[in-house]
Enzyme design. Sequence first.
Site, PDB file in Angstrom:
ATOM      1  CB  SER A  81      -0.932   0.015   1.212  1.00  0.00           C
ATOM      2  OG  SER A  81      -0.186   0.040   2.421  1.00  0.00           O
ATOM      3  CG  ASP A  82       3.654   4.263   1.942  1.00  0.00           C
ATOM      4  OD1 ASP A  82       3.620   5.002   0.941  1.00  0.00           O
ATOM      5  OD2 ASP A  82       4.183   4.599   3.019  1.00  0.00           O
ATOM      6  CG  LEU A  83       6.876  -0.125  -3.805  1.00  0.00           C
ATOM      7  CD1 LEU A  83       7.521  -1.140  -2.881  1.00  0.00           C
ATOM      8  CD2 LEU A  83       6.592  -0.761  -5.171  1.00  0.00           C
TER       9      LEU A  83
END
Length: 236
Positions: free
Chosen positions: A166-168
């Site tokens: 979700s937060d690469l």
Amino acid sequence: MPNIRTLSPNTHLLQSDETLTINKDWFEPDYWKTQNALKGTGNGRGAVWFIHSSLGQFVIRRYRRGGFIAKFNKDRFLYTGLKSTRPWQELSLLEHMRALELPVPRPIAGQVTTGFGFYRSTLMTETIPNAQDLFDILKANRAHTLDWKNIGRVIKRFHDHGIYHSDLNCHNIMIDNANTVWVIDFDKCEHRATDTLWKQDNIDRLKRSLDKESKRHASFDSLDAQWRDFLEGYRG
């Protein structure tokens, strides 16, 4: 799946590594400080502490809220059962990815404390030894030392297995001394059915993080060529 053990009426231990005798103290930085094992702190979505002890090297992260809601609620989440808590979900996903031999931290345990319909929680994972995150490497003007095609290939492996991050971003990709690429911080991540849209969204998010940090730090190299190599590695 993590093994559940009740430590007190309102406190539950979620344990992935059954070889360690873990108790509530393990999730308290002050405990490790008395053992001379607290070696540093970090920033991110939660409060982070680094532990170097005779029992192992660990990262402790307390789950925190972000955005506007954090102004009046820093760390409480609605409780609907242990298997819906963030540490249960993250530990379970890490166990799944380890079984797939994906390069992620070894899950250790989580702690959930409930009360009045809410919960607070903490996660413990094993430290990745001799590693730096991509941001620090780029900030040190060492982008040219990295194998960007391999970074692309590693991200593709996650996507091929349906792992949605979700937060690469450039803070959640790490490179160790053997040039192994690792991915960390799987809070609010999940296994998804294959879909080109979310995969492209992941890639776009990573590119935005690189562009954002490049504007902030003059020490960053121009990454145009490196990004082309990343995409070549990703696309095979």
